[in-house]
Design a protein around this motif. Structure first.
Motif, PDB file in Angstrom:
ATOM      1  N   HIS A   8      51.396  37.392  32.561  1.00  0.00           N
ATOM      2  CA  HIS A   8      51.666  36.395  33.596  1.00  0.00           C
ATOM      3  C   HIS A   8      52.197  35.109  32.974  1.00  0.00           C
ATOM      4  CE1 HIS A   8      48.428  39.042  35.399  1.00  0.00           C
ATOM      5  NE2 HIS A   8      49.493  39.275  36.121  1.00  0.00           N
ATOM      6  N   LEU A   9      53.475  35.169  32.573  1.00  0.00           N
ATOM      7  CA  LEU A   9      54.143  34.025  31.966  1.00  0.00           C
ATOM      8  C   LEU A   9      55.419  33.697  32.734  1.00  0.00           C
ATOM      9  CD1 LEU A   9      54.100  34.687  28.088  1.00  0.00           C
ATOM     10  CD2 LEU A   9      52.740  33.026  29.358  1.00  0.00           C
ATOM     11  N   PRO A  10      55.781  32.407  32.847  1.00  0.00           N
ATOM     12  CA  PRO A  10      57.110  32.073  33.365  1.00  0.00           C
ATOM     13  C   PRO A  10      58.185  32.664  32.448  1.00  0.00           C
ATOM     14  CG  PRO A  10      55.708  30.119  33.253  1.00  0.00           C
ATOM     15  CD  PRO A  10      54.989  31.207  32.526  1.00  0.00           C
ATOM     16  N   LEU A  11      59.304  33.059  33.014  1.00  0.00           N
ATOM     17  CA  LEU A  11      60.352  33.699  32.218  1.00  0.00           C
ATOM     18  C   LEU A  11      60.809  32.837  31.051  1.00  0.00           C
ATOM     19  CD1 LEU A  11      62.747  35.560  34.692  1.00  0.00           C
ATOM     20  CD2 LEU A  11      61.358  36.533  32.854  1.00  0.00           C
ATOM     21  N   ARG A  12      60.874  31.524  31.227  1.00  0.00           N
ATOM     22  CA  ARG A  12      61.378  30.673  30.158  1.00  0.00           C
ATOM     23  C   ARG A  12      60.442  30.658  28.950  1.00  0.00           C
ATOM     24  NH1 ARG A  12      63.399  26.075  31.052  1.00  0.00           N
ATOM     25  NH2 ARG A  12      63.787  26.271  33.285  1.00  0.00           N
ATOM     26  N   GLU A  13      59.199  31.152  29.105  1.00  0.00           N
ATOM     27  CA  GLU A  13      58.253  31.186  27.990  1.00  0.00           C
ATOM     28  C   GLU A  13      58.174  32.555  27.303  1.00  0.00           C
ATOM     29  OE1 GLU A  13      54.424  29.770  29.199  1.00  0.00           O
ATOM     30  OE2 GLU A  13      55.248  28.032  30.267  1.00  0.00           O
TER      31      GLU A  13
END
Length: 351
Positions: A186-191
């Motif tokens: 569960h991470l934002p795509l930019r990370e």
């Protein structure tokens, strides 16, 4: 004495469909025969009785004391390890006062597994936002909570379908059920790119290989690994993560004896030929792998947490607040999750 494994079923967010899925399964009785497993729900007995009554189900709720034997599964009876709600609950209406109740059901099931009172646990869906709003601001989901509760450094999220949903392989043999594990969850795509490190991939793939052996009975698991970028980076023209991180890590792990294919472009990896040759797929991020699996088997798939010292499976869907209390929820995924947990527990006990 019945040696069918005891599976502890946490009933999830009380305002969601979890409680009614539990009572639906209990009212129908065992799916694969009485010897498959013994179910014990973990939740509020009054809530379960109320939800069964609202659905017109004839169900006897049997409260069990700690250490009391869990009886054989039979239609119309639901044994329960009681955990009391903190506040009255209405289907479809969230209440932050019950957030700690949800976490207490998880703690109770973990304790039972670690004390050998249960052979595994199955979790009905919870609502992440209401738990965070109740003050648990760092809460990100079942997977990470169970990791911390069990005191392990790394876990792997994997979803699996209940049957061979992809095509027959080139050798004419049927393919195994589709299994998709995640390198990041569960991470934002930019990370995501920064999180795909050699150290993380090494930990994830070692756990995936070990648990496919332990819990799924695969002697030499074949794992297909996605690239991060389109076309797996296209030789560095569309990103260098494959060249600098993923490929060298896979090469090192092959020297340890892991059977790994990749990094492969995700759009071609998820095709019949490649899937027929793999026991599991490792996707680099959540929405790279899970849309394919859910398209193939939504409602008939289970979520598995690998890397724990216990068996944990879950459903492939959320709390469905709009369906709660209406009798429209489908218990199919929970049925698959329970059967899979029982199978895993039996294999693990033999290992």
């Amino acid at each position: 004495m019945n040696d069918a494994p005891v599976i502890a079923l946490t009933t999830g967010e009380p305002a969601g469909i979890g409680p009614e899925l539990a009572v639906m399964l209990a009212a129908d009785g065992p799916v694969d025969g009485a010897t498959s497993h013994r179910r014990v729900a973990v939740g509020d007995p009054e809530l379960l009785a109320e939800r069964a009554a609202s659905l017109g189900l004839a169900l006897e709720i049997v409260e069990l004391a700690p250490g009391e034997p869990v009886p054989e599964t039979q239609p119309g009876v639901l044994p329960v390890w009681p955990v009391a709600l903190a506040a009255p609950c209405r289907a479809g209406v969230l209440d932050t006062r019950n957030a700690d109740y949800v976490l207490e059901t998880l703690d109770r099931a973990v304790s039972a597994c670690r004390a050998a009172d249960a052979a595994g646990m199955v979790t009905a869906p919870l609502h992440k936002a209401v738990i965070r709003e109740a003050g648990h601001v760092g809460f990100t989901g079942h997977t990470e909570y169970l990791r911390d509760a069990c005191g392990v450094d790394e876990v792997v999220m994997m979803l699996a379908t209940d049957r061979a949903l992809h095509a027959v392989g080139p050798d004419g043999k049927g393919a195994s059920a589709l299994r998709v594990a995640l390198a990041t969850t569960h991470l934002p795509l930019r990370e995501v790119s920064d999180a795909v490190t050699s150290e993380r991939l090494t930990r994830i793939l070692r756990i995936l290989d070990a648990d496919l052996r332990r819990w799924f009975g695969l002697e030499a698991p074949r794992i297909a690994v996605c690239g991060l970028n389109p076309h797996a980076g296209e030789g560095g023209h569309l990103g260098r993560e494959e060249l600098e991180v993923i490929a060298p890590t896979l090469a090192a792990l092959r020297h340890e004896g892991l059977t790994l294919d990749g990094p492969l472009p995700a759009d071609t990896l998820f095709t019949p030929r490649h899937l027929a040759e793999a026991d599991a797929v490792l996707a680099m991020y959540h929405d790279q792998g899970l849309p394919v699996l859910k398209y193939a088997g939504f409602g008939r798939a289970a979520n598995i947490t690998l890397g724990l010292p216990l068996v944990r499976t879950s459903v492939d869907h959320g709390t469905a607040l709009d369906l709660a209390g209406r009798g429209l929820a489908d218990p199919g995924s929970l049925m698959v999750a329970e059967a899979l947990a029982a199978d895993m527990a039996r294999r693990g006990s033999r290992g």
